[in-house]
Design a protein around this motif. Structure first.
Motif, PDB file in Angstrom:
ATOM      1  N   THR A   1       0.844  -1.193   0.000  1.00  0.00           N
ATOM      2  CA  THR A   1       0.000   0.000   0.000  1.00  0.00           C
ATOM      3  C   THR A   1       0.879   1.243   0.000  1.00  0.00           C
ATOM      4  N   VAL A   2       0.304   2.334  -0.474  1.00  0.00           N
ATOM      5  CA  VAL A   2       0.939   3.647  -0.318  1.00  0.00           C
ATOM      6  C   VAL A   2      -0.128   4.557   0.277  1.00  0.00           C
ATOM      7  N   GLY A   3       0.170   5.148   1.431  1.00  0.00           N
ATOM      8  CA  GLY A   3      -0.813   6.003   2.100  1.00  0.00           C
ATOM      9  C   GLY A   3      -0.830   7.408   1.519  1.00  0.00           C
ATOM     10  N   GLU A   4      -1.911   8.149   1.771  1.00  0.00           N
ATOM     11  CA  GLU A   4      -1.994   9.556   1.352  1.00  0.00           C
ATOM     12  C   GLU A   4      -0.807  10.315   1.938  1.00  0.00           C
ATOM     13  N   SER A   5      -0.120  11.057   1.094  1.00  0.00           N
ATOM     14  CA  SER A   5       1.008  11.923   1.479  1.00  0.00           C
ATOM     15  C   SER A   5       2.240  11.171   1.960  1.00  0.00           C
ATOM     16  N   GLU A   6       2.297   9.884   1.716  1.00  0.00           N
ATOM     17  CA  GLU A   6       3.489   9.123   2.105  1.00  0.00           C
ATOM     18  C   GLU A   6       4.539   9.142   0.999  1.00  0.00           C
ATOM     19  N   ILE A   7       5.805   8.916   1.404  1.00  0.00           N
ATOM     20  CA  ILE A   7       6.841   8.522   0.443  1.00  0.00           C
ATOM     21  C   ILE A   7       7.191   7.071   0.770  1.00  0.00           C
ATOM     22  N   VAL A   8       7.022   6.208  -0.231  1.00  0.00           N
ATOM     23  CA  VAL A   8       7.345   4.791  -0.057  1.00  0.00           C
ATOM     24  C   VAL A   8       8.413   4.442  -1.082  1.00  0.00           C
ATOM     25  N   VAL A   9       9.450   3.702  -0.661  1.00  0.00           N
ATOM     26  CA  VAL A   9      10.482   3.296  -1.618  1.00  0.00           C
ATOM     27  C   VAL A   9      10.412   1.788  -1.861  1.00  0.00           C
ATOM     28  N   LEU A  10      10.693   1.436  -3.117  1.00  0.00           N
ATOM     29  CA  LEU A  10      10.800   0.032  -3.517  1.00  0.00           C
ATOM     30  C   LEU A  10      12.268  -0.229  -3.773  1.00  0.00           C
ATOM     31  N   LEU A  11      12.852  -1.137  -2.995  1.00  0.00           N
ATOM     32  CA  LEU A  11      14.274  -1.432  -3.112  1.00  0.00           C
ATOM     33  C   LEU A  11      14.439  -2.863  -3.596  1.00  0.00           C
ATOM     34  N   GLY A  12      15.692  -3.232  -3.882  1.00  0.00           N
ATOM     35  CA  GLY A  12      15.957  -4.605  -4.299  1.00  0.00           C
ATOM     36  C   GLY A  12      16.980  -4.644  -5.409  1.00  0.00           C
ATOM     37  N   ALA A  13      17.551  -5.833  -5.606  1.00  0.00           N
ATOM     38  CA  ALA A  13      18.627  -6.003  -6.589  1.00  0.00           C
ATOM     39  C   ALA A  13      18.107  -5.800  -8.008  1.00  0.00           C
ATOM     40  N   ASN A  14      19.025  -5.637  -8.943  1.00  0.00           N
ATOM     41  CA  ASN A  14      18.676  -5.575 -10.366  1.00  0.00           C
ATOM     42  C   ASN A  14      17.882  -6.815 -10.739  1.00  0.00           C
ATOM     43  N   GLY A  15      16.808  -6.610 -11.491  1.00  0.00           N
ATOM     44  CA  GLY A  15      16.024  -7.747 -11.957  1.00  0.00           C
ATOM     45  C   GLY A  15      14.999  -8.248 -10.961  1.00  0.00           C
ATOM     46  N   ALA A  16      14.888  -7.609  -9.788  1.00  0.00           N
ATOM     47  CA  ALA A  16      13.928  -8.068  -8.771  1.00  0.00           C
ATOM     48  C   ALA A  16      12.491  -7.798  -9.192  1.00  0.00           C
ATOM     49  N   GLY A  17      12.296  -6.835 -10.100  1.00  0.00           N
ATOM     50  CA  GLY A  17      10.943  -6.556 -10.588  1.00  0.00           C
ATOM     51  C   GLY A  17      10.406  -5.179 -10.228  1.00  0.00           C
ATOM     52  N   LYS A  18      11.289  -4.278  -9.833  1.00  0.00           N
ATOM     53  CA  LYS A  18      10.842  -2.949  -9.381  1.00  0.00           C
ATOM     54  C   LYS A  18      10.265  -2.127 -10.539  1.00  0.00           C
ATOM     55  N   THR A  19      11.016  -2.083 -11.637  1.00  0.00           N
ATOM     56  CA  THR A  19      10.543  -1.329 -12.802  1.00  0.00           C
ATOM     57  C   THR A  19       9.232  -1.920 -13.320  1.00  0.00           C
ATOM     58  N   THR A  20       9.169  -3.246 -13.346  1.00  0.00           N
ATOM     59  CA  THR A  20       7.949  -3.908 -13.817  1.00  0.00           C
ATOM     60  C   THR A  20       6.754  -3.544 -12.925  1.00  0.00           C
ATOM     61  N   THR A  21       6.998  -3.431 -11.626  1.00  0.00           N
ATOM     62  CA  THR A  21       5.907  -3.051 -10.717  1.00  0.00           C
ATOM     63  C   THR A  21       5.351  -1.678 -11.094  1.00  0.00           C
ATOM     64  N   LEU A  22       6.236  -0.710 -11.329  1.00  0.00           N
ATOM     65  CA  LEU A  22       5.750   0.627 -11.714  1.00  0.00           C
ATOM     66  C   LEU A  22       5.035   0.575 -13.059  1.00  0.00           C
ATOM     67  N   ARG A  23       5.574  -0.203 -13.989  1.00  0.00           N
ATOM     68  CA  ARG A  23       4.937  -0.304 -15.313  1.00  0.00           C
ATOM     69  C   ARG A  23       3.554  -0.955 -15.206  1.00  0.00           C
ATOM     70  N   ALA A  24       3.441  -1.919 -14.296  1.00  0.00           N
ATOM     71  CA  ALA A  24       2.137  -2.568 -14.093  1.00  0.00           C
ATOM     72  C   ALA A  24       1.136  -1.565 -13.501  1.00  0.00           C
ATOM     73  N   LEU A  25       1.578  -0.753 -12.564  1.00  0.00           N
ATOM     74  CA  LEU A  25       0.672   0.239 -11.954  1.00  0.00           C
ATOM     75  C   LEU A  25       0.167   1.216 -13.006  1.00  0.00           C
ATOM     76  N   SER A  26       1.056   1.605 -13.932  1.00  0.00           N
ATOM     77  CA  SER A  26       0.690   2.561 -14.983  1.00  0.00           C
ATOM     78  C   SER A  26      -0.029   1.914 -16.155  1.00  0.00           C
ATOM     79  N   GLN A  27      -0.174   0.577 -16.117  1.00  0.00           N
ATOM     80  CA  GLN A  27      -0.860  -0.155 -17.190  1.00  0.00           C
ATOM     81  C   GLN A  27      -0.166   0.037 -18.535  1.00  0.00           C
ATOM     82  N   LEU A  28       1.169   0.064 -18.500  1.00  0.00           N
ATOM     83  CA  LEU A  28       1.907   0.222 -19.756  1.00  0.00           C
ATOM     84  C   LEU A  28       1.791  -1.054 -20.574  1.00  0.00           C
ATOM     85  N   GLU A  29       1.703  -0.878 -21.875  1.00  0.00           N
ATOM     86  CA  GLU A  29       1.204  -1.943 -22.748  1.00  0.00           C
ATOM     87  C   GLU A  29       1.935  -3.282 -22.694  1.00  0.00           C
TER      88      GLU A  29
END
Ligand code: ATP
Length: 239
Positions: free
Chosen positions: A26-54
């Motif tokens: 979850t991300v709360g109203e007015s929060e800053i939340v960070v997603l950490l992890g090694a290369n290839g863990a899936g961080k970029t994919t998570t953001l792309r999934a949230l944005s519904q990128l094709e």
């Protein structure tokens, strides 16, 4: 804490390749939340999934203020209030600095408000003001990253997604950039989900963090707790 973004059982695949395996966060109203992890863990994919990128096929639930984002077009996700700064600069190189900022506000109809937001960004970044007529492609890396963040903020997003904002920038510039993000959150309550390799610095401005490993969430906690937990630092954060 009221949740702005609620993610339940998020999975994602590229073609046939599963990359995310049921994330809950979850991300709360007015929060800053960070997603950490090694290369290839899936961080970029998570953001792309949230944005519904094709290119990503998404399963599970993604709700912004209770309304589902799954299956919407990327443009509709922006209209619902999610603004994404992709890895490696989200600017239009052939447009001027000012045109980039106007492009970021394309979903808004309040021209006065847009003008005053541009003026505020020029106050915040005098270097961008000096270069307002210059094409974005001619700016330095740090200036382009600041422009990308300003451009993404021009839609007055409910949620700002930032993918590795520090990538390729000099240490001094990175510090300034994180100070700016912290200020944006403090002064305007902007909610952010930030993917970042620079774990210590990102946690220094964040409320909470999640550490990803192989498409799952391995650890979650308050930013201070993650920063000071020796086992977490050794195993996942490398500082
Ligand atoms: P990085 O910091 O390197 O970007 P990350 O944690 O953001 O890492 P992702 O970029 O989300 O990780 O990648 C997760 C997995 O998905 C990796 O195994 C990667 O090879 C794979 N992947 C990423 N993009 C694609 C794509 N377009 N097609 C197929 N597989 C992909």
């Amino acid at each position: 804490m009221t949740a702005l973004l609620e993610v339940d059982g998020l999975s994602a695949t590229y073609g046939q390749a599963p990359v995310l395996h049921g994330l809950d966060f979850t991300v709360g109203e007015s929060e800053i939340v960070v997603l950490l992890g090694a290369n290839g863990a899936g961080k970029t994919t998570t953001l792309r999934a949230l944005s519904q990128l094709e290119s990503v096929t998404v399963g599970g639930k993604i709700r912004l203020r209770g309304r589902s984002l799954v299956g919407l077009s990327p443009q509709t996700v922006v209209r619902r209030g999610v603004s994404h700064v992709p890895q490696g600069r989200g600017t239009f190189g052939d447009l001027t600095v000012e045109e980039n900022l106007l492009a970021g506000a394309y979903v808004r109809r309040d021209r006065q408000g847009v003008r005053s937001d541009i003026a505020r960004w020029f106050d915040t970044f005098p270097r961008l003001a000096e270069r307002r007529e210059q094409r974005a492609g001619t700016l330095s890396g740090g200036e382009q990253q600041m422009l990308a963040i300003a451009r993404a903020s021009m839609s007055r997003p409910a949620l700002l997604l930032l993918d590795e904002p520090s990538l390729g920038l000099a240490p001094l510039i990175i510090r300034g950039l994180f100070d700016l993000l912290g200020g944006l959150n403090r002064d305007h309550g902007t909610t952010m989900l930030i993917v970042e390799q620079n774990a210590n610095l990102a946690l220094s401005i964040a409320n909470r963090g999640y550490v990803m490993e192989a498409g799952t969430i391995a650890v979650s906690g308050d930013a201070d707790q993650l920063r000071t937990d020796d086992a977490v630092r050794r195993a996942y954060l490398g500082f």
